[in-house]
Design a protein around this motif. Structure first.
Motif, PDB file in Angstrom:
ATOM      1  N   PRO A 230       0.799  -1.227   0.000  1.00 13.35           N
ATOM      2  CA  PRO A 230       0.000   0.000   0.000  1.00 13.35           C
ATOM      3  C   PRO A 230       0.831   1.277   0.000  1.00 13.35           C
ATOM      4  O   PRO A 230       0.359   2.323  -0.437  1.00 13.35           O
ATOM      5  CB  PRO A 230      -0.833  -0.116   1.281  1.00 13.35           C
ATOM      6  CG  PRO A 230      -0.124  -1.106   2.128  1.00 13.35           C
ATOM      7  CD  PRO A 230       0.575  -2.048   1.203  1.00 13.35           C
ATOM      8  N   ALA A 231       2.070   1.213   0.475  1.00 14.37           N
ATOM      9  CA  ALA A 231       2.944   2.391   0.474  1.00 14.37           C
ATOM     10  C   ALA A 231       4.384   1.920   0.346  1.00 14.37           C
ATOM     11  O   ALA A 231       4.777   0.922   0.957  1.00 14.37           O
ATOM     12  CB  ALA A 231       2.769   3.212   1.751  1.00 14.37           C
ATOM     13  N   VAL A 232       5.168   2.639  -0.450  1.00 16.22           N
ATOM     14  CA  VAL A 232       6.565   2.280  -0.692  1.00 16.22           C
ATOM     15  C   VAL A 232       7.401   3.556  -0.725  1.00 16.22           C
ATOM     16  O   VAL A 232       6.963   4.583  -1.278  1.00 16.22           O
ATOM     17  CB  VAL A 232       6.721   1.522  -2.032  1.00 16.22           C
ATOM     18  CG1 VAL A 232       8.194   1.321  -2.389  1.00 16.22           C
ATOM     19  CG2 VAL A 232       5.998   0.176  -1.979  1.00 16.22           C
ATOM     20  N   THR A 233       8.592   3.492  -0.152  1.00 15.56           N
ATOM     21  CA  THR A 233       9.565   4.573  -0.293  1.00 15.56           C
ATOM     22  C   THR A 233      10.555   4.193  -1.380  1.00 15.56           C
ATOM     23  O   THR A 233      11.295   3.210  -1.253  1.00 15.56           O
ATOM     24  CB  THR A 233      10.309   4.828   1.024  1.00 15.56           C
ATOM     25  OG1 THR A 233       9.369   5.203   2.038  1.00 15.56           O
ATOM     26  CG2 THR A 233      11.335   5.941   0.856  1.00 15.56           C
ATOM     27  N   TYR A 234      10.540   4.960  -2.461  1.00 14.79           N
ATOM     28  CA  TYR A 234      11.436   4.715  -3.600  1.00 14.79           C
ATOM     29  C   TYR A 234      12.635   5.640  -3.446  1.00 14.79           C
ATOM     30  O   TYR A 234      12.487   6.864  -3.470  1.00 14.79           O
ATOM     31  CB  TYR A 234      10.686   4.982  -4.905  1.00 14.79           C
ATOM     32  CG  TYR A 234      11.472   4.704  -6.163  1.00 14.79           C
ATOM     33  CD1 TYR A 234      11.259   3.550  -6.898  1.00 14.79           C
ATOM     34  CD2 TYR A 234      12.434   5.602  -6.617  1.00 14.79           C
ATOM     35  CE1 TYR A 234      11.975   3.288  -8.061  1.00 14.79           C
ATOM     36  CE2 TYR A 234      13.156   5.354  -7.779  1.00 14.79           C
ATOM     37  CZ  TYR A 234      12.927   4.192  -8.492  1.00 14.79           C
ATOM     38  OH  TYR A 234      13.640   3.945  -9.631  1.00 14.79           O
ATOM     39  N   VAL A 235      13.807   5.055  -3.280  1.00 11.35           N
ATOM     40  CA  VAL A 235      15.021   5.840  -3.075  1.00 11.35           C
ATOM     41  C   VAL A 235      15.798   5.905  -4.387  1.00 11.35           C
ATOM     42  O   VAL A 235      16.328   4.894  -4.863  1.00 11.35           O
ATOM     43  CB  VAL A 235      15.900   5.236  -1.969  1.00 11.35           C
ATOM     44  CG1 VAL A 235      17.112   6.139  -1.716  1.00 11.35           C
ATOM     45  CG2 VAL A 235      15.090   5.059  -0.691  1.00 11.35           C
TER      46      VAL A 235
ATOM     47  N   GLU B  46      15.092  11.382  -3.198  1.00 12.01           N
ATOM     48  CA  GLU B  46      16.352  11.449  -3.930  1.00 12.01           C
ATOM     49  C   GLU B  46      17.471  11.736  -2.940  1.00 12.01           C
ATOM     50  O   GLU B  46      17.614  12.858  -2.443  1.00 12.01           O
ATOM     51  CB  GLU B  46      16.287  12.525  -5.013  1.00 12.01           C
ATOM     52  CG  GLU B  46      15.271  12.221  -6.100  1.00 12.01           C
ATOM     53  CD  GLU B  46      15.286  13.234  -7.228  1.00 12.01           C
ATOM     54  OE1 GLU B  46      15.989  14.261  -7.072  1.00 12.01           O
ATOM     55  OE2 GLU B  46      14.598  13.018  -8.232  1.00 12.01           O
ATOM     56  N   THR B  47      18.264  10.705  -2.634  1.00 11.58           N
ATOM     57  CA  THR B  47      19.307  10.841  -1.625  1.00 11.58           C
ATOM     58  C   THR B  47      20.331   9.726  -1.786  1.00 11.58           C
ATOM     59  O   THR B  47      20.046   8.684  -2.378  1.00 11.58           O
ATOM     60  CB  THR B  47      18.707  10.770  -0.198  1.00 11.58           C
ATOM     61  OG1 THR B  47      19.743  10.988   0.761  1.00 11.58           O
ATOM     62  CG2 THR B  47      18.058   9.424   0.061  1.00 11.58           C
ATOM     63  N   THR B  48      21.515   9.971  -1.271  1.00 11.42           N
ATOM     64  CA  THR B  48      22.514   8.909  -1.154  1.00 11.42           C
ATOM     65  C   THR B  48      22.688   8.474   0.300  1.00 11.42           C
ATOM     66  O   THR B  48      23.550   7.648   0.599  1.00 11.42           O
ATOM     67  CB  THR B  48      23.869   9.385  -1.708  1.00 11.42           C
ATOM     68  OG1 THR B  48      24.284  10.580  -1.012  1.00 11.42           O
ATOM     69  CG2 THR B  48      23.784   9.660  -3.199  1.00 11.42           C
ATOM     70  N   ASP B  49      21.867   9.019   1.194  1.00  9.59           N
ATOM     71  CA  ASP B  49      21.928   8.627   2.607  1.00  9.59           C
ATOM     72  C   ASP B  49      21.111   7.358   2.820  1.00  9.59           C
ATOM     73  O   ASP B  49      20.056   7.358   3.458  1.00  9.59           O
ATOM     74  CB  ASP B  49      21.410   9.761   3.494  1.00  9.59           C
ATOM     75  CG  ASP B  49      21.500   9.416   4.989  1.00  9.59           C
ATOM     76  OD1 ASP B  49      22.264   8.489   5.334  1.00  9.59           O
ATOM     77  OD2 ASP B  49      20.775  10.057   5.782  1.00  9.59           O
TER      78      ASP B  49
ATOM     79  N   SER C 263      24.735   0.919  -7.620  1.00  4.22           N
ATOM     80  CA  SER C 263      25.867   1.343  -8.447  1.00  4.22           C
ATOM     81  C   SER C 263      25.950   2.863  -8.528  1.00  4.22           C
ATOM     82  O   SER C 263      27.056   3.442  -8.500  1.00  4.22           O
ATOM     83  CB  SER C 263      25.773   0.727  -9.839  1.00  4.22           C
ATOM     84  OG  SER C 263      24.482   0.883 -10.390  1.00  4.22           O
ATOM     85  N   LEU C 264      24.794   3.543  -8.609  1.00  2.00           N
ATOM     86  CA  LEU C 264      24.810   5.006  -8.615  1.00  2.00           C
ATOM     87  C   LEU C 264      25.178   5.554  -7.237  1.00  2.00           C
ATOM     88  O   LEU C 264      25.820   6.599  -7.122  1.00  2.00           O
ATOM     89  CB  LEU C 264      23.455   5.538  -9.071  1.00  2.00           C
ATOM     90  CG  LEU C 264      23.130   5.319 -10.551  1.00  2.00           C
ATOM     91  CD1 LEU C 264      21.712   5.797 -10.857  1.00  2.00           C
ATOM     92  CD2 LEU C 264      24.137   6.041 -11.437  1.00  2.00           C
TER      93      LEU C 264
END
Length: 448
Positions: A292-297, A328-331, A349-350
């Motif tokens: 039902p909910a997802v965090t896309y990093v 949008e993060t690299t943390d 990889s990114l």
């Protein structure tokens, strides 16, 4: 309740007898023949009475002599002769369905046949023996169909939705909080959507399960089984794998389901590897469609002045359901330590590229001057966060070790460090897959 699945196929079954597609040929080769969907509940309640239901019961070693109630969802799922074959001396039979479905019995039943007709519409509720039945609306595009919410004498509850499409709001409202023990939900078209029929495919099935979870109709212990299967689906091993990612499953005709039995558990940590344009990101996204909910990093960031990169980002965003939140993060460590919903990381990889940029790890002098040790510490911190995460998480990463050896020291360094990172994350994952040309190859299978 015990539910015997007499059939799990669509109206034309699977394989389609006139079809030579790869899906149908695979089914034939495996000896897996599926008849139209129907189910026998506790040997007294029959869900749909198609033309093959009686013979399917015989093949399963059951008779229909004890059936007292028949619930029909759609005119196509009604076979008049099945009722006409009952002896006149039998106990009265409750025949329930929409008006169009019951009309199919008009010229098959005599006035003195022991049958009680119950024409129903969405919103109706009726008691049949010890069962409570609520009638629900199917997709708006099919006014002739209804669905059924059945509560048994023991309090167990099932949703029978073999002929629908995306459920209408009125049905979603009525099933909110139902916490079904068993959901039989159609998944007709697989990877070949057909908007004209309104049936669900693998993508819309996943999103429908997500919506049912959001409404509290599907909960942790709900057994979700895909039915009304057609030859638009991939061959059975691939279909089973895809459905398992949704917390759903597919079973053969003749399977006896014990309502209330715990469904299979899904892996918490999954690593998806693949080369460029292999389909790895699409595979990772499919696996979380039923949440039902997802965090896309997104770890790639923005690249001003690069229209090709902007087009890639736009294509990825268009695939994500509206309920997904993009960060949008690299943390990655911070995200994993605080996550309250499932997480999709695209990609490692990114992330590694960004971290090496921060440390100027491409430069030989910087590498020898401490960047190597700092990078190792960052990887160790990420692995520890991955190991301790409390929510389902999927990470995507490139497999670059099989290509041409990079001509530069910096390129070889990145290849080596990414290989080490992938190895560390894989070691801490319950499932690892490699995607090649859109095909998913299991490298580590989840246990249980």
């Amino acid at each position: 309740m015990d539910v015997l699945l007499l059939g799990t196929g669509g109206a034309d079954g699977w394989p389609n007898p006139f079809c030579t597609c790869a899906s149908c040929c695979s089914q034939r080769a495996a000896g897996e023949v599926r008849g139209p969907t129907a189910a026998l509940v506790d040997e007294v309640l029959l869900l749909d009475a198609g033309p093959e239901a009686a013979r399917a019961a015989e093949r399963a070693g059951r008779d229909l002599a004890g059936v007292r109630h028949v619930l029909v969802t759609h005119p196509d799922h009604a076979h008049p002769d099945l009722v006409r074959w009952r002896p006149r001396s039998a106990e009265p039979l409750d025949l329930v369905g929409p008006v169009g479905a019951l009309a199919r019995y008009d010229d098959r039943l005599a006035p003195d046949d022991p049958v009680r007709r119950h024409p129903v519409r969405p919103g109706d509720t009726l008691g049949l023996g010890g069962y409570r039945v609520r009638v629900l609306a199917a997709a708006p595009c099919d006014a002739e169909a209804v669905l059924y919410d059945v509560t048994g004498p023991d309090g167990s509850r099932l949703l029978y939705a073999p002929v629908t499409g995306p459920l209408p709001e009125e049905t979603l409202t009525r099933v909110a909080g139902a916490a079904y023990h068993l959901v039989l939900l159609e998944e007709t078209h697989g990877d070949r959507p057909d908007a004209a029929t309104g049936h669900l495919d693998l993508v819309s099935f996943g999103r429908q399960v997500a919506e049912l979870r959001r409404r509290g109709a599907v909960v942790e212990g709900t057994d979700v089984v895909a039915v009304h299967l057609g030859h638009g689906n991939p061959p059975m091993p691939e279909l089973a794998r895809r459905l398992a990612a949704y917390g759903a499953r597919v079973v053969p005709d003749g399977t006896l389901l014990t309502v209330g039995a715990p469904p299979p558990r899904r892996p918490r940590r999954v690593l998806v590897l693949g080369g460029a344009r292999s389909g790895k990101s699409a595979e990772a996204e499919r696996r979380l469609l039923a949440e039902p909910a997802v965090t896309y990093v997104a770890t790639g960031g923005t690249r001003p002045g690069d229209p090709e990169w902007a087009a890639r980002v736009a294509a990825h965003r268009a695939r994500r359901p509206p309920s997904w939140r993009t960060v949008e993060t690299t943390d990655l460590v911070g995200v994993l330590r605080t996550a309250a919903t499932p997480v999709l990381i695209d990609c490692l990889s990114l992330w590694l590229t960004a971290v090496m940029d921060e440390m100027d790890a491409w430069d030989d002098a910087a590498w020898r001057g401490g960047a190597q040790e700092r990078l190792a510490a960052r990887v160790e911190e990420l692995v520890a966060a991955w190991r301790s995460v409390r929510v389902p998480v999927i990470a995507v990463s490139n497999e670059v070790g099989s290509g041409v050896v990079p001509p530069t020291t910096a390129g070889r360094r990145f290849r080596d460090e990414l290989g080490r990172l992938n190895t560390r994350i894989a070691a801490e994952s319950e499932e690892v897959v490699l995607v090649v040309a859109g095909q998913v190859l299991p490298l580590r299978r989840p246990q249980g």
